[in-house]
Write an enzyme that holds these catalytic residues in place. Structure first.
Site, PDB file in Angstrom:
ATOM      1  N   ASN A  56     -11.430 -41.000  -2.496  1.00  0.00           N
ATOM      2  CA  ASN A  56     -10.888 -40.035  -1.525  1.00  0.00           C
ATOM      3  C   ASN A  56     -11.151 -40.547  -0.112  1.00  0.00           C
ATOM      4  OD1 ASN A  56     -10.354 -37.873   0.180  1.00  0.00           O
ATOM      5  ND2 ASN A  56     -11.471 -36.378  -1.022  1.00  0.00           N
ATOM      6  N   ASP A  85     -18.159 -45.768   3.663  1.00  0.00           N
ATOM      7  CA  ASP A  85     -18.007 -44.592   2.801  1.00  0.00           C
ATOM      8  C   ASP A  85     -18.665 -44.861   1.446  1.00  0.00           C
ATOM      9  OD1 ASP A  85     -17.387 -42.075   1.887  1.00  0.00           O
ATOM     10  OD2 ASP A  85     -15.246 -42.442   1.636  1.00  0.00           O
ATOM     11  N   HIS A 145     -22.114 -43.006  -7.640  1.00  0.00           N
ATOM     12  CA  HIS A 145     -22.028 -42.025  -8.728  1.00  0.00           C
ATOM     13  C   HIS A 145     -22.700 -42.600  -9.972  1.00  0.00           C
ATOM     14  CE1 HIS A 145     -19.351 -39.225  -6.709  1.00  0.00           C
ATOM     15  NE2 HIS A 145     -18.559 -40.221  -6.374  1.00  0.00           N
TER      16      HIS A 145
END
Length: 428
Positions: free
Chosen positions: A276, A303, A307
């Protein structure tokens, strides 16, 4: 304090020079330097840059330590040549109070691998309904100067206006995640030919561009500073270019992955490419490179979005959005900007150190490599080429889109105020 003599380094890619570090400061830059008792680093023509500064990093702590911690994230940063990172506010709890930003700031000081400047949330809980404690976060020990609801857009124009008005009092900046939520409901990838062929929900460019257009006009109206996070479309470039020509105080960033990767990769259905904003088209990629080269886009920001394995090793629709980037950013910029002739190494230093430090008011970072300046430095072997192996990452997460890909350049040394955090490619 120890002395370090870096011998034969190409400062900002120029002619070889010797750089003498004495304690936390650069003592001298010249040729044929010597110093009794100094540790000698033979640079052998490697490029010496000011320590990199990342205005957009997700360190996940507090709350998602399974993805990353401040310690592991700053170790990853040092491995990638960074001496300062700005930690985004979408933690659990959200960094929307003085207490939480001070916690992140103190964890950064304890890590010792790079400076950590917390980014404060614009709204309480990132919910977009009520302004967070902007003044209290700025006045805290963390000294917050950058505010962002990144991960979510400040979609309410009135709230965005109030935030811009508030931060103007202390020359702060609102960093906007430009994504009109109603236009991206159910979106899975860039809206275009590939999304139509794959049958995945499309994320239109106008969802980004409409918010940027609104916010540059709000910044002009208020007379405040706005920063555009992870700009990703050719249309966004044109809006920012127009705003700058009009004298609006807007800055913008691009990520390394948006400089290199396109939505064609989504054909693999590999969730490592889910991010995103989404990967865009080849036309967008080329526009972003040109805009970074001509200064329309001010900086590169990673960015870095770690995860855990289970959030990415699943079907596309259920996968989390985001990629790790701290340890590969400089290599991607070398491939996309330096080896294409769009930027020289002085330009890379400007886009990855000098300007991000200026935007975020990171004192002591992004400074010239010259006598009297803080010894925040990065040494890069630009001749190196190798395949990316995430097993060797310092980050706690491995969700890189570059696994197995050959990339140029390798950071060999990083110094934070004269203290080595990375030596010969290994963390100290």
């Amino acid at each position: 304090m120890s002395k370090i003599l870096i011998r034969g380094a190409k400062v900002l890619g120029g002619e070889p020079r010797d750089v003498l570090i004495d304690g936390a400061t650069i003592a001298e830059v010249g040729t044929g330097l010597s110093a009794d008792g100094a540790e000698v680093v033979e640079a052998g023509g490697k490029v010496l840059l000011p320590g990199l500064v990342d205005l957009h990093t997700h360190l996940r702590e507090p709350g998602r330590e399974d993805s990353e911690t401040v310690l592991t994230g700053t170790r990853a940063a040092a491995s990638g040549g960074y001496t300062n990172v700005f930690a985004m506010a979408n933690t659990f709890p959200v960094a929307d109070t003085a207490g939480v930003v001070e916690q992140v700031w103190r964890l950064g000081r304890e890590s010792g691998y790079c400076d950590v400047q917390p980014v404060g949330a614009v709204t309480v809980g990132l919910e977009g309904a009520k302004l967070a404690e902007l003044g209290a976060m700025h006045e805290s020990a963390a000294g917050v100067t950058v505010f962002s609801d990144d991960g979510k857009c400040v979609h309410d124009a009135v709230i965005m206006r109030r935030a811009l008005e508030y931060v103007k009092a202390f020359n702060g900046v609102v960093a906007q995640h430009a994504q009109e939520p109603r236009l991206t409901e159910g979106a899975q990838m860039n809206e275009g030919v590939v999304s139509a062929e794959l049958g995945l929900g499309g994320w239109p460019a106008v969802a980004e561009e409409s918010v940027i257009a609104r916010d540059v006009l709000l910044a002009e109206h208020v007379g405040s500073r706005v920063h555009i996070c992870h700009l990703s479309t050719a249309g966004s470039v044109e809006i920012v270019r127009w705003a700058k020509s009009r004298g609006i105080d807007v800055t913008a960033e691009v990520t390394p992955h948006h400089l290199l990767l396109t939505d064609e990769l989504v054909r693999s259905y590999n969730p490592v490419y889910k991010v995103n904003p989404p990967l865009r088209t080849e036309r967008d990629v080329l526009a972003l490179r040109e805009a970074l080269a001509d200064g329309t886009i001010d900086i590169v920001a990673t960015d870095h979005a770690p995860h855990p394995h289970e959030d990415k090793d699943c079907e596309w629709a259920a996968a989390a959005m985001g990629m790790v980037g701290l340890e590969t950013a400089l290599s991607v910029v070398q491939e996309t900007m330096v080896e294409t002739g769009l930027l020289d190494w002085a330009g890379v230093a400007d886009r990855m150190s000098v300007k991000p430090a200026q935007i975020g008011q990171a004192t002591g970072h992004g400074r010239p490599v010259s006598a009297g300046e803080p010894a925040n430095l990065t040494l890069v072997d630009t001749e190196y080429r190798g395949r990316v192996d995430p097993a060797g990452f310092a980050s706690r997460s491995r969700n890189t889109p570059y696994e197995g890909r050959e990339l140029p350049g390798r950071v060999t040394h990083t110094w934070l105020r004269g203290k080595a955090t990375l030596v010969d490619g290994k963390l100290t």
